[in-house]
Write a protein that holds these residues in place. Structure first.
Motif, short mmCIF file in Angstrom:
data_model
loop_
_atom_site.label_atom_id
_atom_site.label_comp_id
_atom_site.label_asym_id
_atom_site.label_seq_id
_atom_site.Cartn_x
_atom_site.Cartn_y
_atom_site.Cartn_z
N THR A 152 3.62 -5.88 -7.80
CA THR A 152 4.84 -5.60 -7.03
C THR A 152 4.68 -6.02 -5.57
O THR A 152 5.54 -6.72 -5.00
CB THR A 152 5.20 -4.10 -7.12
OG1 THR A 152 5.26 -3.76 -8.51
CG2 THR A 152 6.52 -3.78 -6.45
N THR A 153 3.55 -5.61 -4.97
CA THR A 153 3.36 -5.93 -3.55
C THR A 153 3.23 -7.44 -3.35
O THR A 153 3.86 -8.02 -2.46
CB THR A 153 2.12 -5.19 -3.01
OG1 THR A 153 2.33 -3.79 -3.19
CG2 THR A 153 1.87 -5.47 -1.54
N SER A 154 2.45 -8.09 -4.21
CA SER A 154 2.26 -9.55 -4.06
C SER A 154 3.60 -10.28 -4.16
O SER A 154 3.88 -11.19 -3.37
CB SER A 154 1.36 -10.09 -5.17
OG SER A 154 0.22 -9.29 -5.30
N SER B 203 -1.08 1.91 0.90
CA SER B 203 -0.50 0.58 1.12
C SER B 203 -1.55 -0.53 1.05
O SER B 203 -2.66 -0.38 1.55
CB SER B 203 0.15 0.55 2.50
OG SER B 203 0.61 -0.74 2.79
N THR B 204 -1.16 -1.66 0.45
CA THR B 204 -2.02 -2.86 0.48
C THR B 204 -1.27 -4.02 1.14
O THR B 204 -1.71 -5.17 1.08
CB THR B 204 -2.45 -3.29 -0.95
OG1 THR B 204 -1.28 -3.53 -1.73
CG2 THR B 204 -3.30 -2.22 -1.62
N LEU B 205 -0.16 -3.69 1.79
CA LEU B 205 0.72 -4.71 2.36
C LEU B 205 0.00 -5.57 3.39
O LEU B 205 0.21 -6.77 3.48
CB LEU B 205 1.91 -4.00 3.02
CG LEU B 205 3.25 -4.68 3.07
CD1 LEU B 205 3.68 -5.19 1.72
CD2 LEU B 205 4.30 -3.70 3.62
N VAL C 289 12.19 -3.22 0.64
CA VAL C 289 11.24 -2.10 0.52
C VAL C 289 10.38 -2.30 -0.74
O VAL C 289 10.91 -2.42 -1.84
CB VAL C 289 11.98 -0.74 0.45
CG1 VAL C 289 10.96 0.40 0.35
CG2 VAL C 289 12.86 -0.53 1.66
N ASP C 290 9.06 -2.34 -0.53
CA ASP C 290 8.11 -2.39 -1.64
C ASP C 290 7.83 -0.95 -2.05
O ASP C 290 7.28 -0.17 -1.27
CB ASP C 290 6.84 -3.09 -1.12
CG ASP C 290 5.64 -2.91 -2.05
OD1 ASP C 290 5.82 -2.47 -3.20
OD2 ASP C 290 4.51 -3.22 -1.59
N LEU C 291 8.26 -0.60 -3.25
CA LEU C 291 8.13 0.80 -3.69
C LEU C 291 6.86 1.08 -4.48
O LEU C 291 6.68 2.19 -4.97
CB LEU C 291 9.36 1.18 -4.53
CG LEU C 291 10.65 1.36 -3.74
CD1 LEU C 291 11.84 1.52 -4.68
CD2 LEU C 291 10.56 2.56 -2.80
N SER C 292 5.98 0.07 -4.60
CA SER C 292 4.78 0.33 -5.39
C SER C 292 3.93 1.38 -4.69
O SER C 292 3.94 1.49 -3.47
CB SER C 292 3.99 -0.96 -5.61
OG SER C 292 3.53 -1.48 -4.40
N ALA C 293 3.23 2.16 -5.49
CA ALA C 293 2.32 3.21 -5.01
C ALA C 293 3.01 4.26 -4.13
O ALA C 293 2.38 4.89 -3.29
CB ALA C 293 1.13 2.60 -4.27
#
Ligand code: ATP
Ligand code: MG
Length: 417
Positions: free
Chosen positions: A160-162, A189-191, A265-269
């Motif tokens: 998702t983030t990638s 976060s890994t953003l 918005v990245d909703l992962s994790a």
């Protein structure tokens, strides 16, 4: 008066309060039925039998709502005078819609020039009422042109983030859109890895400055990977503590949407309450899954829940299948995915560990890697969906509070005297 079909109102409306002072039975009935419209889930509607005098009395002591709708039998100067009295009792941001007995273009012009949002002729049908209210609330919150894209994974680790990063690179670099990106993962976060920044901010800090409308402090929490892209450099929240409440997170979204035409918005994790809050109001939802059984099962369940959240019919959802080729011979074929999820994937991204893991290891974003532009290109059709006219320069912000507010009635009269 409002006989145009409005567009862009097919979203969950912001939390708001509406007071209606009506005598007409049919219009009152229509107002009471608004609770059945999925867009109104967060709107509190109160219908009272009355007119402008009742409204004036109501706000002598109590604060005024987001929107007041008043029916009137008279449309002459005396009514306009009473409107002035009402505005004196109302808070600055309150909007007003008038329901009157006759179709009168001059009156409509006069009222709208005074800051009244619309004039409708009674009886008002429910679809007209809901459309005009939706339009008014969206204008009032200043979010009419901005688009919110939520990217959610069927489960953790599906990319998702990638892919959110590939999407915002496409929006900002290829489509020239002023774009804002943030996640809701806090310490998880890994953003920063894919976009090459150190987390310097906490989401809780960002929501606090948003609550104070402190745009300058917010700017200090951002990084700019390119001219058009701003990213909230969050990730320094503690991993094992609860972060912010959905309402606080939404305040941040509200503020961002007054300045950025596209907010992603990245909703992962992130935790379910934040996922739900963002998914409820997003214009576009991207659901990321791998072509594997556990992920597709989760995708199907999540799609059902989103459907319920959106009132029984899914709007603006696109399915993204990531890591095709991850487990040759063990993946679910495309035709079966379509049958199980009742929709075709909008895009399919190949499994390419060299590219994705390589970018992470080298601290580069995906478009800086050989072959990375192809991944961005695969996400571009989804990016284009929220861009009205890709050849057009980006849509700049709309200023909340510029038009249609009852507070202006008072201002108008003040400047006259
Ligand atoms: N198409 C792909 N091919 C190969 N590797 C990929 C692909 N997409 C993502 N990855 C890699 O898979 C890992 C997980 O991706 P990512 O962190 O984007 O997933 P996520 O769904 O956001 O995870 P989380 O649930 O932890 O937030 C990363 O190392 C990423 O580089
Ligand atoms: Mg992630």
């Amino acid at each position: 008066m409002n006989d145009k079909v409005q567009t862009g109102t097919s979203v969950l409306l912001p939390a708001a309060t509406i007071d209606l002072f009506l005598k007409d039975k049919e219009t009152s009935e229509a107002a009471r039925s608004l609770v059945n419209d999925w867009r109104f889930a967060r709107v509190t509607v109160s219908v009272e039998e009355g007119d402008i005098e009742t409204a004036i009395q109501s706000y002598e002591q109590a604060g005024s709502p987001s929107l007041i709708i008043i029916e009137t039998d008279t449309t002459g100067d005396s009514f306009v005078g009473r409107l002035e009295a009402l505005s004196a009792n109302c808070d600055e941001g309150t909007a007003a819609i008038i329901v009157g007995p006759v179709n009168d273009v001059n009156l409509y012009r006069k009222l709208t020039s005074m800051g009244v949002s619309d004039y409708l002729v009674r009886p008002v049908a429910q679809d007209t009422l809901s459309e005009v209210i939706a339009k008014t609330l969206i204008d009032q919150m200043g979010v009419s042109d901005s688009r919110l894209i939520a990217v959610v994974g069927a489960k953790g680790g599906v990319g998702t983030t990638s892919l959110t990063q590939a999407l915002v690179l496409g929006l900002s670099q290829d489509l020239n859109q002023k774009t804002f990106l943030m996640d809701a993962a806090g310490g998880w976060s890994t953003l920063g890895i894919g976009l090459g920044f150190e987390p310097i901010a906490k989401i809780s800090e960002a929501t606090r400055v948003a609550a104070n409308h402190d745009v300058d402090s917010l700017k200090r929490l951002l990084v700019q990977p390119n001219d058009k892209l701003s990213v909230l450099a969050s990730g320094s929240d503690p991993m094992l503590e609860n972060m912010v409440e959905p309402e606080e997170y939404e305040t941040l979204i509200d503020l961002l949407m007054t300045s950025y035409p596209v907010v992603v918005v990245d909703l992962s994790a992130s935790r379910p309450a934040l996922k739900k809050a963002v998914l409820s109001r997003a214009h576009e939802l991207l659901l990321v899954t791998t072509p594997t059984l556990p992920s597709l099962r989760a995708a199907r369940t999540l799609m059902h829940e989103i459907k319920t959240l959106q009132g029984g019919a899914t709007h603006g959802l696109d399915l993204v299948v990531n890591m095709q080729g991850l487990a040759p011979g063990k993946e679910v074929p495309k035709a079966d995915i379509k049958a199980a999820l009742e929709r075709e994937p909008s895009t399919v991204i190949p499994f390419d560990p060299k590219l994705f893991f390589g970018a992470e290891a080298e601290g580069k974003n995906i478009s800086q890697m050989k072959g990375g532009e192809q991944i961005v290109d695969l996400m571009l059709p989804l990016a284009r969906k929220v861009v009205k006219n890709p050849s057009e320069k980006n849509v700049e912000s709309t200023d909340a509070g510029e038009n249609g507010l009852l507070g202006q009635v008072l201002n108008k009269f003040k400047t006259k005297s």
